[in-house]
Design a protein around this motif. Structure first.
Motif, short mmCIF file in Angstrom:
data_model
loop_
_atom_site.label_atom_id
_atom_site.label_comp_id
_atom_site.label_asym_id
_atom_site.label_seq_id
_atom_site.Cartn_x
_atom_site.Cartn_y
_atom_site.Cartn_z
N UNK A 104 0.78 -1.15 0.19
CA UNK A 104 -0.07 0.09 -0.05
C UNK A 104 0.95 1.11 -0.61
N UNK A 105 0.53 2.48 -1.02
CA UNK A 105 0.97 4.17 -1.03
C UNK A 105 0.50 3.98 0.60
N UNK A 106 1.23 4.67 0.84
CA UNK A 106 0.45 5.50 2.67
C UNK A 106 0.70 7.06 1.84
N UNK A 107 -0.19 7.54 2.56
CA UNK A 107 -0.08 9.82 2.30
C UNK A 107 1.04 10.00 2.83
N UNK A 108 1.79 11.10 2.54
CA UNK A 108 3.03 11.86 3.34
C UNK A 108 2.90 12.44 4.02
N UNK A 109 3.61 12.24 5.20
CA UNK A 109 3.39 13.14 6.34
C UNK A 109 3.16 12.38 7.30
N UNK A 110 2.80 12.95 8.08
CA UNK A 110 2.19 12.69 9.83
C UNK A 110 0.67 12.02 8.71
N UNK A 111 0.24 11.91 7.86
CA UNK A 111 -1.64 11.18 7.95
C UNK A 111 -0.77 9.69 7.41
N UNK A 112 0.72 9.45 6.65
CA UNK A 112 0.66 8.30 6.59
C UNK A 112 1.17 8.02 7.65
N UNK A 113 1.83 8.66 8.41
CA UNK A 113 2.39 7.68 9.64
C UNK A 113 1.26 7.33 10.60
N UNK A 114 -0.04 7.86 10.01
CA UNK A 114 -0.86 7.80 11.28
C UNK A 114 -2.07 5.97 10.52
N UNK A 115 -0.98 6.23 9.12
CA UNK A 115 -1.75 5.40 8.89
C UNK A 115 -3.07 5.16 7.64
N UNK A 116 -2.82 6.59 7.30
CA UNK A 116 -3.72 6.81 6.27
C UNK A 116 -3.09 6.68 4.68
N UNK A 117 -3.69 5.44 4.04
CA UNK A 117 -3.66 5.20 2.48
C UNK A 117 -3.99 6.56 1.22
N UNK A 118 -2.72 6.08 0.74
CA UNK A 118 -2.80 7.30 -0.27
C UNK A 118 -3.80 6.94 -1.19
N UNK A 119 -5.30 6.77 -1.42
CA UNK A 119 -5.94 6.08 -1.98
C UNK A 119 -6.26 6.57 -3.54
#
Length: 254
Positions: A104-119
């Motif tokens: 999975x590609x994660x969102x950059x920055x804090x959102x990615x570290x919180x587990x949000x994917x770059x849909x």
């Protein structure tokens, strides 16, 4: 120097010897068919060369260097992907999530570290992968379990092609497909080959083997007994080598 080569592979399951000194090789940008009757050892070769199982004997070489795969991850790190008969797709997920399952590609920055994917990025990457290979995936949002066998096969092949940089193993990719769906999968195989990837095509369909393959390896009783250039052989010759009806099928390439 071959891209991927096996020499003298041995694999035993208890008292059953599935492979008895099998050889195999595939180069970049070619389709090599692996054929033989049930129990000849085809799927076992794929399991060993994709890291799903370890050989009891023999050697595996990748780009001229001896390697040992402890797991499928080891093979994937070298650019080797496999599409088994069960496709290993998650039927409740859409094609995009299946394409990036475990990657999975994660969102950059804090959102990615919180587990949000770059849909959006995964959706764009999936559409490009399907379009590049001509895969007929019409709906990126619906569950893949509701799609036709040909579309599911297209997703599985496109996923492998997207992550593979060197070799793809396809285990009976046209089994149980209709005429149109089969044609799409065969076209996918050609496109993958034309991208410079080595394709290993396991099939019981001799017409399909002769249509898309550059070379054909014939297995019988756990060994490679013959190797032919597809353009120089016939269905009768291949069947004869598979059954042992032909004398002198000693693995020498024609």
């Amino acid at each position: 120097m071959k891209l991927l080569e096996a020499r003298g592979l041995v694999r035993e399951y208890g008292h059953v010897r599935a492979l008895a000194g099998a050889d195999f090789d595939v180069d970049a940008g070619e389709v090599v068919a692996l054929i033989g009757d049930n129990g000849a050892g085809k799927s076992t070769v794929v399991k060993l060369l994709s890291g799903s199982e370890s050989p009891d004997g023999g050697e595996i070489f990748f780009e001229g260097n001896r390697v040992r795969f402890g797991s499928p991850t080891d093979a994937r790190e070298l650019g080797i992907e496999t599409v088994f008969q069960d496709l290993a797709l998650a039927p409740h997920l859409d094609p995009v999530r299946n394409m990036y399952l475990g990657r999975e590609i994660m969102r950059p920055g804090l959102l990615g570290r919180l587990g949000f994917m770059d849909n959006a990025a995964m959706r764009d990457g999936s559409r490009k992968a399907f379009d590049d290979l001509g895969a007929t995936v019409l709906d990126l949002a619906g569950p893949i379990g509701s799609m036709s066998g040909g579309q599911r096969q297209g997703v599985a092949v496109a996923r492998a092609a997207a992550w593979a940089s060197k070799v793809i193993f396809l285990d009976e990719p046209t089994a149980a497909l209709g005429v149109v769906q089969t044609r799409n999968v065969l076209d996918l195989i050609r496109r993958v080959r034309d991208n410079g990837i080595g394709v290993v095509f396991i099939s019981h369909s001799m017409p399909h083997v002769l249509e898309v393959s550059d070379r054909v390896h014939v297995m019988r009783r756990g060994s490679r007994v013959a190797s032919y250039r597809a353009a120089d052989t016939t269905m009768e010759e291949l069947v004869g080598a598979m059954t042992g009806a032909l004398d002198g099928s000693n693995g020498a390439e024609k």
